[in-house]
Design a protein around this motif. Sequence first.
Motif, PDB file in Angstrom:
ATOM      1  N   VAL A 173      99.439  11.587  -0.343  1.00 59.64           N
ATOM      2  CA  VAL A 173      99.719  11.301   1.059  1.00 59.64           C
ATOM      3  C   VAL A 173      99.503  12.522   1.956  1.00 59.64           C
ATOM      4  N   GLU A 174      99.559  13.736   1.387  1.00 58.70           N
ATOM      5  CA  GLU A 174      99.346  14.924   2.209  1.00 58.70           C
ATOM      6  C   GLU A 174      97.939  14.940   2.797  1.00 58.70           C
ATOM      7  N   VAL A 175      96.979  14.323   2.097  1.00 62.75           N
ATOM      8  CA  VAL A 175      95.620  14.218   2.634  1.00 62.75           C
ATOM      9  C   VAL A 175      95.631  13.400   3.922  1.00 62.75           C
ATOM     10  N   VAL A 176      96.411  12.309   3.920  1.00 66.08           N
ATOM     11  CA  VAL A 176      96.521  11.470   5.120  1.00 66.08           C
ATOM     12  C   VAL A 176      97.239  12.237   6.229  1.00 66.08           C
ATOM     13  N   ASP A 177      98.323  12.915   5.873  1.00 69.02           N
ATOM     14  CA  ASP A 177      99.072  13.685   6.868  1.00 69.02           C
ATOM     15  C   ASP A 177      98.158  14.663   7.603  1.00 69.02           C
ATOM     16  N   THR A 178      97.322  15.342   6.846  1.00 69.47           N
ATOM     17  CA  THR A 178      96.426  16.350   7.434  1.00 69.47           C
ATOM     18  C   THR A 178      95.354  15.709   8.298  1.00 69.47           C
ATOM     19  N   PHE A 192      97.768  -0.619   7.390  1.00 66.42           N
ATOM     20  CA  PHE A 192      98.318   0.415   6.516  1.00 66.42           C
ATOM     21  C   PHE A 192      97.209   1.346   6.056  1.00 66.42           C
ATOM     22  N   ILE A 193      97.502   2.624   6.044  1.00 65.05           N
ATOM     23  CA  ILE A 193      96.596   3.616   5.457  1.00 65.05           C
ATOM     24  C   ILE A 193      97.212   4.049   4.137  1.00 65.05           C
ATOM     25  N   LEU A 194      96.594   3.631   3.050  1.00 64.49           N
ATOM     26  CA  LEU A 194      97.154   3.936   1.731  1.00 64.49           C
ATOM     27  C   LEU A 194      96.791   5.361   1.324  1.00 64.49           C
ATOM     28  N   PRO A 195      97.710   6.089   0.687  1.00 65.62           N
ATOM     29  CA  PRO A 195      97.385   7.448   0.249  1.00 65.62           C
ATOM     30  C   PRO A 195      96.356   7.417  -0.878  1.00 65.62           C
ATOM     31  N   PRO A 196      95.439   8.374  -0.902  1.00 66.91           N
ATOM     32  CA  PRO A 196      94.466   8.427  -1.999  1.00 66.91           C
ATOM     33  C   PRO A 196      95.168   8.499  -3.347  1.00 66.91           C
ATOM     34  N   THR A 197      94.564   7.865  -4.337  1.00 67.72           N
ATOM     35  CA  THR A 197      95.162   7.867  -5.672  1.00 67.72           C
ATOM     36  C   THR A 197      94.755   9.099  -6.479  1.00 67.72           C
ATOM     37  N   ASP A 198      93.773   9.854  -5.974  1.00 70.31           N
ATOM     38  CA  ASP A 198      93.364  11.063  -6.691  1.00 70.31           C
ATOM     39  C   ASP A 198      94.138  12.252  -6.140  1.00 70.31           C
ATOM     40  N   ASP A 199      93.619  13.465  -6.327  1.00 66.34           N
ATOM     41  CA  ASP A 199      94.335  14.668  -5.928  1.00 66.34           C
ATOM     42  C   ASP A 199      94.642  14.662  -4.431  1.00 66.34           C
ATOM     43  N   GLY A 200      95.813  15.122  -4.095  1.00 65.87           N
ATOM     44  CA  GLY A 200      96.176  15.264  -2.688  1.00 65.87           C
ATOM     45  C   GLY A 200      97.198  14.270  -2.217  1.00 65.87           C
TER      46      GLY A 200
END
Length: 437
Positions: free
Chosen positions: A201-206, A191-199
């Motif tokens: 899951v969109e950071v992962v998408d990009t 699993f790639i967890l989305p960052p908890t700071d700004d951004g």
Amino acid sequence: MSLLILLVVVGVVVDAFSHSVLVPRITLDEYISSPDVYINKPILIRDIATSSDIESLADELMNILGSEEVQMQRKIKKDDGSRDTEIYDITLMEAVDYMMDSNHNDAFFIFCEGLLPGFTKDSTKLHDKLTTIREAPFPNKENWFDYFPEKIQPTDAIILAGQGATSTLHRDPFEWTGTSLCLEGTKIWRFILPPTDDGGVEVVDTALKSYRLDSIAWEDGVQLSAGWQSDLSLYDNIDDTFPSAFDLMVMEDEDNEQYQKIIQDAGTNTSTLRPSSGTLDALHQISNTDEPLFVTAIQQPGDLLLIPAHCWHQTYGPVPSIAIASQRCGTNDAYNVINHILDITKYNKDTIPDILKSNSYDQEMGEEVVATLFETLDSKTTKQYKPPSHSNDFLEHLKSVKSSWPDNDEGVQCTGEPSIDPSRILQSVVVDGESDW
């Protein structure tokens, strides 16, 4: 020194080599007593049913659905590292034999939706048993998908994976909570967890260069959902010394401790089961220095895996396995699911009923909220409909055909239309150059 240097931190295992953590395996009672602790995190609930019940379910699945035809994927790795995919029509039972011959460079995989719930009493009973098991972590809580129109309710997926078989790297449509019940074998999940700071899951998408996959779910040409997929892989290569599936299954019986160690190492150690270089670059782009590159779950028979929305994931088969995937929408998922549907349908959120604008929902609201949602969507599609226009010559021709239709007692369909509607004959008639009935 052992290949794995393991540190225990807050109840999870950290692998210093791969910069990964293991998803905790907890009991059903532990989950039910503190569900909020595990919100938005993947979690394994172990021994969700007895081993004899799980074995019985696997046998029942094959006895009831083994003769059903499914599509089997075969992924063959070429010398340049790329993979060709071949598709075969085959029965579910026949596919089991192919899973036993699978390996990392020539892997077999089946992902089959639509067989559960089925059209027979036996398949319905099997589906009910599976539903009872996967709903056990959510006692007295609604699954809002039960209120969706029947034709678009998500169905269970039967998943067979041979050694080396992988799913795509993706995150799910509808942004629901996913579940996976393992009936046989062992599966590795990353699993790639989305960052908890700004951004988020969109950071992962990009970083993963993701793209959307529409799922047709509501009348022709209208979508209610779209998932996210990446062409990158968390499982591009495996160490040449990794045991065959047959050797691993023998080891599981004769030296289970060694078996568990090898499977865990494969899941957590990137030098054993290696992501592609592009994937590693993306993972380092996503991860902060104090966060893991990915989180690993080792799923075994009787384990129910809960998969939160926004978690990118991909599976790998170290040995042949059978699992049942499903999904649910509870009060914690409702905001995500409703807004996902409204976004996909491009509905103006300023004009939706107030009940659909809520950030949170209480128990027992599911039926009302879902009914309101689909009434709103149906109103939109009705407003968008424009009836066809036809010339006077065409209408006069239609009138003459209908008036000449014999007055007989052919019966009616459930819509009230004649069993043979004379106007439908005109679909192939051209009058004054028109053929658009």
